[in-house]
Structure formats: C-alpha cells, structure tokens
Scaffold this active site. Structure first.
Site, short mmCIF file in Angstrom:
data_model
loop_
_atom_site.label_atom_id
_atom_site.label_comp_id
_atom_site.label_asym_id
_atom_site.label_seq_id
_atom_site.Cartn_x
_atom_site.Cartn_y
_atom_site.Cartn_z
N GLU A 167 17.57 -8.43 -10.21
CA GLU A 167 18.01 -8.06 -8.49
C GLU A 167 18.19 -9.07 -7.99
O GLU A 167 18.61 -8.82 -6.86
CB GLU A 167 17.20 -6.98 -8.18
CG GLU A 167 15.63 -7.21 -8.13
CD GLU A 167 14.62 -6.71 -9.20
OE1 GLU A 167 15.64 -7.04 -10.29
OE2 GLU A 167 14.03 -6.80 -9.18
N CYS B 64 10.48 -5.50 -15.09
CA CYS B 64 9.31 -5.62 -14.47
C CYS B 64 8.30 -4.83 -15.09
O CYS B 64 8.04 -3.93 -16.27
CB CYS B 64 9.35 -6.61 -13.76
SG CYS B 64 7.56 -7.84 -14.02
N ILE C 190 7.88 -12.31 -12.92
CA ILE C 190 6.46 -12.19 -11.80
C ILE C 190 5.75 -11.66 -13.04
O ILE C 190 5.63 -10.34 -12.78
CB ILE C 190 7.30 -11.60 -10.13
CG1 ILE C 190 8.67 -13.18 -9.65
CG2 ILE C 190 6.34 -11.96 -9.61
CD1 ILE C 190 9.48 -12.01 -8.98
N HIS D 192 13.26 -10.19 -13.41
CA HIS D 192 13.97 -9.69 -12.20
C HIS D 192 16.06 -9.77 -12.08
O HIS D 192 15.97 -10.57 -11.25
CB HIS D 192 13.59 -10.12 -11.43
CG HIS D 192 12.03 -8.58 -11.31
ND1 HIS D 192 11.97 -7.68 -10.64
CD2 HIS D 192 10.84 -9.94 -11.45
CE1 HIS D 192 10.16 -7.68 -10.18
NE2 HIS D 192 9.33 -8.74 -10.98
N GLU E 242 3.92 -2.25 -9.35
CA GLU E 242 2.86 -3.28 -9.87
C GLU E 242 2.51 -1.17 -10.88
O GLU E 242 2.63 -0.08 -10.00
CB GLU E 242 1.53 -2.46 -8.79
CG GLU E 242 0.41 -2.39 -9.85
CD GLU E 242 -0.13 -3.42 -11.07
OE1 GLU E 242 0.16 -4.91 -10.36
OE2 GLU E 242 -0.47 -3.33 -11.70
N1 GLN Z 1 2.23 -6.98 -13.63
C1 GLN Z 1 3.14 -6.08 -12.91
C2 GLN Z 1 2.46 -4.87 -13.29
O1 GLN Z 1 1.43 -4.60 -14.25
C3 GLN Z 1 4.58 -6.17 -13.02
C4 GLN Z 1 4.91 -7.33 -11.89
C5 GLN Z 1 6.14 -7.23 -11.45
O2 GLN Z 1 7.36 -5.30 -11.84
N2 GLN Z 1 7.24 -7.70 -11.26
O3 GLN Z 1 3.21 -3.72 -13.03
#
Ligand code: GLN
Length: 187
Positions: A178, A81, A140, A176, A50
C-alpha cells in the site's frame, strides 16, 4: 449496477494507507468493522498493524466466521504484514503467550517480527512473480515466512526468501504494498 466496493478491515492498523492506495487506483472501498459491511464487499484487505490487537478486536466484533465464510465463497482476500499473520495457519510462538489466533486461510508458518524490531525496519527490492522489474517492499516489524505448504504459491521474494504467498484467492505479503503498488494484488 455499480460495482461492489473492496472492503478494508478497519479495526486497527494502517487501513487508511490502504484506502489511499485504492483511491489512487480509482477503486471504491468500504471500511469493514462489522459483519454486515463485509457482506457488501467483493474483496477484503486485512492491513498491517498489530496482530494481537487485531485478533482481539476481530473476535469482539464477530468478524472471524464471516471472514472465513467470505473466503470459502471464493472472494479475494489480501493480507499485508499483520494481515499475513492473521491469514496464516500457524504462528511459531506459544499462542497463550502472544495471543494471536490466526484465521488459517494460508498454509504457512510465520514468525512475528521475524526480521527484528522496529529499528530493523527497511525498504528493499522485492521480486514479484510475473513482473520484469522489482518493486519496493516496505518491511516494518514484518513477519517472516518460515514454512510454505504444498498447495501454496510463492508470489514474491526478497533476496531469494519467500515474502509473498498465494493460495487460491487468498494472498499474504510480509511487506506493505500500500506504500507503493496497492491492491492490484487482490485480483
Ligand atoms: N509486528 C506486527 C505484528 O506482530 C506486524 C507489523 C506490521 O503489520 N507492520 O502483528
């Protein structure tokens, strides 16, 4: 002399999945939670998670400038991400509202959750530059790359859309790896 480990920023997010991916490849890693730990590393992974929380924690532990110095020293950094969001130059929201303060190491504009909410998460084939076969990309609440600066190379696409970028030794992926390919992206 043994080789220096690859650092994994372990403030928040899916750092343990990156550790497992590096383990599978027999690559030594070190969790990075403070500047001294980063100094011991030859590359850095910024995981998914996040980006709002990661911004706060990065500034609390004083890792922002050391990461910028690490990049300036030519060491490779991979962001996946939320990690891509942290590497970006710009996030297309009002910063006071979302609270993300990216590092500005990749000249791209990103939109957080640009493919929708958690329920819109998906796995699909990603085409990677220099590879004959597509790889599975796990998205995700992934960031969407809206603009790519002139000096930035596109290294991965999904349905023709840019989902991976590289500038020098800094790589950012919306998905991702990983969960599959791991850190061969760092070299
Ligand atoms: N939506 C997340 C963000 O804003 C990122 C999601 C993730 O790393 N899987 O940081």
């Amino acid at each position: 002399m043994t080789e220096q480990p690859v650092g994994i920023l372990a403030l928040q997010g899916d750092f343990a999945l990156h550790a497992a991916a590096l383990d599978r490849q027999g690559v030594a890693y070190l969790y990075v939670r403070r500047p001294e730990e980063l100094t011991a590393c030859r590359g850095l992974v910024i995981p998914g998670g996040e980006s709002t929380t990661m911004t706060r924690l990065m500034d609390i532990v004083g890792l922002r400038q050391p990461i910028l110095d690490f990049a300036a020293a030519g060491k490779p950094i991979l962001g996946t991400c939320a990690g891509l969001i942290m590497l970006a130059a710009r996030v297309d929201e009002d910063e006071r509202r979302h609270g993300v303060k990216p590092l500005g190491l990749l000249d791209v504009l990103v939109r957080r959750n640009g493919y929708g909410r958690q329920v819109d998460s998906f796995v699909d084939e990603v085409v990677v530059a220099g590879r004959a076969d597509p790889v599975p990309g796990v998205f995700i609440r992934a960031p969407r790359i809206l603009e790519v600066g002139a000096g930035v190379e596109v290294v991965a696409t999904w349905r023709g859309e840019t989902v991976g970028v590289r500038s020098g030794k800094v790589t950012g992926l919306a998905f991702h790896p990983e969960a599959g390919e791991g850190e061969s992206w760092l070299s």
